[in-house]
Design an enzyme around this catalytic site. Structure first.
Site, PDB file in Angstrom:
ATOM      1  N   ASP A 153      97.612 -59.273 -25.469  1.00  0.00           N
ATOM      2  CA  ASP A 153      96.711 -60.379 -25.635  1.00  0.00           C
ATOM      3  C   ASP A 153      95.803 -60.468 -27.098  1.00  0.00           C
ATOM      4  O   ASP A 153      95.609 -59.288 -27.567  1.00  0.00           O
ATOM      5  CB  ASP A 153      95.791 -60.454 -24.608  1.00  0.00           C
ATOM      6  CG  ASP A 153      96.340 -60.709 -23.230  1.00  0.00           C
ATOM      7  OD1 ASP A 153      97.519 -61.223 -23.172  1.00  0.00           O
ATOM      8  OD2 ASP A 153      95.601 -60.650 -22.027  1.00  0.00           O
ATOM      9  N   ARG A 172     103.439 -65.044 -28.305  1.00  0.00           N
ATOM     10  CA  ARG A 172     102.854 -65.997 -27.357  1.00  0.00           C
ATOM     11  C   ARG A 172     101.770 -66.889 -28.367  1.00  0.00           C
ATOM     12  O   ARG A 172     100.867 -66.593 -29.039  1.00  0.00           O
ATOM     13  CB  ARG A 172     102.121 -65.530 -26.335  1.00  0.00           C
ATOM     14  CG  ARG A 172     101.381 -66.660 -25.418  1.00  0.00           C
ATOM     15  CD  ARG A 172     100.276 -66.002 -24.594  1.00  0.00           C
ATOM     16  NE  ARG A 172     100.631 -65.086 -23.725  1.00  0.00           N
ATOM     17  CZ  ARG A 172      99.807 -64.027 -23.006  1.00  0.00           C
ATOM     18  NH1 ARG A 172      98.658 -63.751 -23.632  1.00  0.00           N
ATOM     19  NH2 ARG A 172     100.218 -63.301 -21.907  1.00  0.00           N
TER      20      ARG A 172
HETATM   21  P1  FDA Z   1      93.952 -77.716 -22.833  1.00  0.00           P
HETATM   22  O1  FDA Z   1      92.419 -77.302 -23.055  1.00  0.00           O
HETATM   23  O2  FDA Z   1      94.151 -79.076 -23.843  1.00  0.00           O
HETATM   24  O3  FDA Z   1      94.428 -78.396 -21.435  1.00  0.00           O
HETATM   25  C1  FDA Z   1      95.250 -79.081 -21.189  1.00  0.00           C
HETATM   26  C2  FDA Z   1      95.265 -79.528 -19.671  1.00  0.00           C
HETATM   27  O4  FDA Z   1      95.687 -78.525 -19.004  1.00  0.00           O
HETATM   28  C3  FDA Z   1      93.949 -80.033 -19.201  1.00  0.00           C
HETATM   29  O5  FDA Z   1      93.808 -81.438 -19.510  1.00  0.00           O
HETATM   30  C4  FDA Z   1      94.034 -79.714 -17.671  1.00  0.00           C
HETATM   31  O6  FDA Z   1      94.735 -80.608 -17.221  1.00  0.00           O
HETATM   32  C5  FDA Z   1      94.785 -78.379 -17.805  1.00  0.00           C
HETATM   33  N1  FDA Z   1      93.816 -77.162 -18.139  1.00  0.00           N
HETATM   34  C6  FDA Z   1      93.639 -76.231 -19.155  1.00  0.00           C
HETATM   35  N2  FDA Z   1      92.996 -75.550 -18.902  1.00  0.00           N
HETATM   36  C7  FDA Z   1      92.435 -75.334 -17.697  1.00  0.00           C
HETATM   37  C8  FDA Z   1      91.698 -74.731 -16.578  1.00  0.00           C
HETATM   38  N3  FDA Z   1      91.003 -73.694 -17.039  1.00  0.00           N
HETATM   39  N4  FDA Z   1      91.543 -75.221 -15.506  1.00  0.00           N
HETATM   40  C9  FDA Z   1      92.238 -76.260 -14.949  1.00  0.00           C
HETATM   41  N5  FDA Z   1      92.959 -76.867 -15.583  1.00  0.00           N
HETATM   42  C10 FDA Z   1      93.192 -76.603 -16.988  1.00  0.00           C
HETATM   43  N6  FDA Z   1      93.714 -67.226 -25.042  1.00  0.00           N
HETATM   44  C11 FDA Z   1      93.332 -66.402 -26.044  1.00  0.00           C
HETATM   45  O7  FDA Z   1      92.336 -66.630 -26.872  1.00  0.00           O
HETATM   46  N7  FDA Z   1      93.892 -65.101 -26.076  1.00  0.00           N
HETATM   47  C12 FDA Z   1      95.228 -64.980 -25.219  1.00  0.00           C
HETATM   48  O8  FDA Z   1      95.705 -63.861 -25.320  1.00  0.00           O
HETATM   49  C13 FDA Z   1      95.469 -66.061 -24.353  1.00  0.00           C
HETATM   50  N8  FDA Z   1      96.463 -65.767 -23.382  1.00  0.00           N
HETATM   51  C14 FDA Z   1      96.904 -66.791 -22.566  1.00  0.00           C
HETATM   52  C15 FDA Z   1      97.900 -66.871 -22.133  1.00  0.00           C
HETATM   53  C16 FDA Z   1      98.462 -67.850 -21.216  1.00  0.00           C
HETATM   54  C17 FDA Z   1     100.002 -67.753 -20.455  1.00  0.00           C
HETATM   55  C18 FDA Z   1      97.884 -69.030 -21.202  1.00  0.00           C
HETATM   56  C19 FDA Z   1      98.443 -70.338 -20.667  1.00  0.00           C
HETATM   57  C20 FDA Z   1      96.615 -68.982 -22.002  1.00  0.00           C
HETATM   58  C21 FDA Z   1      96.008 -68.109 -22.725  1.00  0.00           C
HETATM   59  N9  FDA Z   1      94.947 -68.248 -23.335  1.00  0.00           N
HETATM   60  C22 FDA Z   1      94.746 -67.147 -24.255  1.00  0.00           C
HETATM   61  C23 FDA Z   1      94.113 -69.306 -23.305  1.00  0.00           C
HETATM   62  C24 FDA Z   1      94.462 -70.604 -24.165  1.00  0.00           C
HETATM   63  O9  FDA Z   1      93.802 -69.853 -25.464  1.00  0.00           O
HETATM   64  C25 FDA Z   1      93.651 -71.788 -23.770  1.00  0.00           C
HETATM   65  O10 FDA Z   1      92.309 -71.421 -23.667  1.00  0.00           O
HETATM   66  C26 FDA Z   1      93.996 -72.361 -22.593  1.00  0.00           C
HETATM   67  O11 FDA Z   1      95.477 -72.223 -22.236  1.00  0.00           O
HETATM   68  C27 FDA Z   1      93.629 -73.823 -22.375  1.00  0.00           C
HETATM   69  O12 FDA Z   1      94.386 -74.531 -23.163  1.00  0.00           O
HETATM   70  P2  FDA Z   1      95.491 -75.593 -23.122  1.00  0.00           P
HETATM   71  O13 FDA Z   1      96.453 -75.066 -24.151  1.00  0.00           O
HETATM   72  O14 FDA Z   1      96.057 -75.390 -21.806  1.00  0.00           O
HETATM   73  O15 FDA Z   1      95.086 -76.909 -23.522  1.00  0.00           O
END
Ligand code: FDA
Length: 305
Positions: free
Chosen positions: A132, A183
């Site tokens: 990560d 990732r």
């Molecule tokens: P965004 O925040 O724009 O969300 C898009 C939509 O997804 C929202 O409108 C909502 O519907 C839904 N959503 C998103 N987050 C949600 C939540 N917490 N609860 C409910 N609904 C939610 N970060 C990092 O800094 N280091 C890392 O190693 C990782 N590893 C990692 C692994 C995996 C498999 C994922 C999916 C994410 C990470 N992250 C991470 C976290 C990443 O940086 C980010 O903070 C989250 O994925 C939220 O951003 P989105 O890309 O989903 O978009």
């Protein structure tokens, strides 16, 4: 707009009272939506349930910023057992870990030795380790360790790039000759505007560009987002550019957009659900709340219930 509640939640999460209260009652208040239990057994059952729905998974023993060698050693022991138990149960699951939990804040060599041991153990079981990406202060060391593992011939290891950091396009360019397994995420930590985009629209735009550059640059790309617009953009981009399905996968977090996860599986895509467990779930939960303040309302509703 997004950053106001996000910053407030991440800052409030540091308050010792909030930490004590949540550590005591958080699981009952709703942390279980995002965390697959406090024990490995609970987590393995959850992984099996995800596999039964056609989903892949990874697991993480929650915890970070370890400051004692003994604690880092016990984390290594826990991951060795996890890899054994995944193999015994024949689960479609790998491991994602944090280098600060393996001793990175104590000594980079210690973290390297620990992760190299786990990567070798995983290879013997045909499994994979994802490193990560954590707060910006450890990005350089994390990328150095990843590079070293790849240069020493370890193929079953990947790392993470955060779209919100201005430096990330250069980091991607430097990694591409290694044919990395990456990732791509937006980024979950509280970072200063001097090093990271403060506005969500800019992070989203940077994510789209980064994901496409990683795909065209020959990396294996784990597209880790719940953002449907970016997911559809990735699907259109891979199809238009003839990038085969074995060069990418989608990844989402346990408890977030479960229906979207299943819809993608039904459309024939590989989807991996990142499924953490363990008693030290507090900072992880706070990052999930900060991403979507509506999650805080969900917790508060449970509190009043
Ligand atoms: P965004 O925040 O724009 O969300 C898009 C939509 O997804 C929202 O409108 C909502 O519907 C839904 N959503 C998103 N987050 C949600 C939540 N917490 N609860 C409910 N609904 C939610 N970060 C990092 O800094 N280091 C890392 O190693 C990782 N590893 C990692 C692994 C995996 C498999 C994922 C999916 C994410 C990470 N992250 C991470 C976290 C990443 O940086 C980010 O903070 C989250 O994925 C939220 O951003 P989105 O890309 O989903 O978009």
């Amino acid at each position: 707009m997004r950053n106001v509640p996000r910053t407030a939640i991440l800052a409030a999460a540091r308050n010792p009272l909030a930490r004590r209260f949540m550590s005591r009652y958080g699981m009952r208040l709703g942390a279980a939506r995002f965390v697959a239990g406090e024990t490995l057994d609970e987590c393995l059952d959850t992984l099996a349930g995800l596999n039964a729905k056609g989903l892949h998974a990874n697991t993480t023993l929650l915890g970070e910023d370890v400051t004692s060698r003994n604690e880092a050693e016990s984390v290594v022991a826990a991951y060795l057992t996890t890899l054994d138990r995944i193999a015994e149960r024949d689960l479609r699951a790998n491991v994602a870990l944090k280098l600060t939990q393996l001793g990175l804040l104590i000594d980079e060599e210690l973290a390297y030795a620990n992760v190299a041991r786990l990567v070798a153990h995983a290879a013997e079981r045909a499994n994979f380790i994802r490193i990560d990406m954590e707060h910006s202060s450890v990005v350089d060391a994390t990328l150095r360790i990843y590079r070293r593992l790849r240069e020493e011939g370890h193929a079953n290891v990947g790392c993470v790039l955060q779209a919100y950091l201005y430096r990330t396009p250069q980091d991607l360019d430097a990694l591409l000759p290694l044919r990395p397994n990456l990732r791509v995420v937006k980024g979950a930590y509280l970072e200063s505007p001097e090093i990271a985009y403060p506005a969500k629209a800019d992070v989203d735009a940077a994510y789209g560009t980064l994901m496409e550059q990683a795909l065209t640059g020959g990396a294996y790309v784990a597209i880790a987002t719940h953002d449907e617009r970016l997911i559809e953009r990735a699907i259109a981009f891979t199809s238009k550019n003839g990038i085969p399905a074995d060069r990418y996968e989608f990844q989402m977090l346990y408890g977030v957009r479960p229906q979207l996860q299943l819809d993608l599986v039904r459309r024939g895509f590989k989807v991996l659900v990142a499924t953490p467990y363990g008693p030290q779930w507090y900072p992880y939960l706070m990052r999930r709340l900060a991403e979507r303040p509506a999650n805080l309302l969900f917790l508060l509703r449970n509190l009043f219930r």
